[in-house]
Enzyme design. Structure first.
Site, short mmCIF file in Angstrom:
data_model
loop_
_atom_site.label_atom_id
_atom_site.label_comp_id
_atom_site.label_asym_id
_atom_site.label_seq_id
_atom_site.Cartn_x
_atom_site.Cartn_y
_atom_site.Cartn_z
N GLU A 55 -4.75 6.42 2.50
CA GLU A 55 -5.85 5.47 2.68
C GLU A 55 -7.20 6.18 2.62
O GLU A 55 -8.16 5.69 2.02
CB GLU A 55 -5.72 4.76 4.04
CG GLU A 55 -4.46 3.91 4.16
CD GLU A 55 -3.29 4.69 4.75
OE1 GLU A 55 -3.17 5.91 4.49
OE2 GLU A 55 -2.47 4.06 5.44
N CYS A 79 -7.30 6.56 9.79
CA CYS A 79 -7.57 5.77 8.57
C CYS A 79 -8.14 4.39 8.91
O CYS A 79 -8.99 3.87 8.20
CB CYS A 79 -6.31 5.64 7.73
SG CYS A 79 -5.84 7.22 6.98
N1 THU Z 1 0.23 9.20 6.08
C1 THU Z 1 -0.55 8.43 5.26
O1 THU Z 1 -0.74 8.75 4.09
N2 THU Z 1 -1.14 7.33 5.78
C2 THU Z 1 -1.02 6.94 7.08
O2 THU Z 1 -1.68 6.00 7.49
C3 THU Z 1 -0.11 7.64 7.97
C4 THU Z 1 0.50 8.89 7.45
C5 THU Z 1 0.84 10.41 5.52
C6 THU Z 1 0.33 11.69 6.09
C7 THU Z 1 1.49 12.62 5.84
O3 THU Z 1 1.38 13.15 4.52
C8 THU Z 1 2.71 11.73 5.91
O4 THU Z 1 2.22 10.40 5.78
C9 THU Z 1 3.50 11.85 7.20
O5 THU Z 1 2.69 11.67 8.30
#
Ligand code: THU
Length: 130
Positions: A58, A92
């Site tokens: 995000e 985010c």
């Molecule tokens: N992650 C996201 O891309 N968005 C979120 O809102 C939560 C977590 C990603 C970060 C990391 O690369 C993986 O998910 C595990 O936490």
């Protein structure tokens, strides 16, 4: 739901999810933002060996959109995997809220799960510097 072209937004989220750089978690996330001018800007999670320097999908999408000159957003589609969709993390949510909480957030998975929220529901009382 509004007149947002959700199929287009979901397709963009799915396409960018494939580009996620996730050697540590193997948890792929794709996010596609719809700008007020009707453009779609996408982002994936990019992990880092320090873990702490990882950037969520995000935020990658928001930062790319801002760098491209966009500051108004109508909707975001976020794709994860599994029976239940993941929702944007707290950081985010705050980053999205910087540009307005009147934002529709569609969380879905390729397995068929789908939930829609307003950002104002996901992050009531967002921090504002006054
Ligand atoms: N992650 C996201 O891309 N968005 C979120 O809102 C939560 C977590 C990603 C970060 C990391 O690369 C993986 O998910 C595990 O936490």
């Amino acid at each position: 739901m509004s007149d947002v072209d959700w199929p287009a937004l979901k397709a963009a989220a799915l396409a960018v999810q494939e580009r996620a750089y996730v050697p540590y978690s193997d948890y792929r996330v794709g996010a596609a933002l719809l700008t007020a001018s009707g453009e779609i800007v996408a982002g994936c999670n990019v992990e880092n060996a320090t873990f702490g320097a990882t950037c969520c999908a995000e935020r990658t999408a928001v930062f790319s959109a801002v760098a491209a000159g966009h500051r108004e957003f109508r909707a975001v589609a976020v794709v994860t995997h599994g029976a239940e969709p993941g929702t944007p993390c707290g950081i985010c949510r705050q980053v999205l809220a910087e540009f307005g909480s009147d934002l529709e957030v569609l969380c879905f998975t390729p397995e068929g799960a789908e939930e829609v929220y307003w950002l104002s529901e996901l992050l009531p009382h967002a921090f504002k510097l006054k």
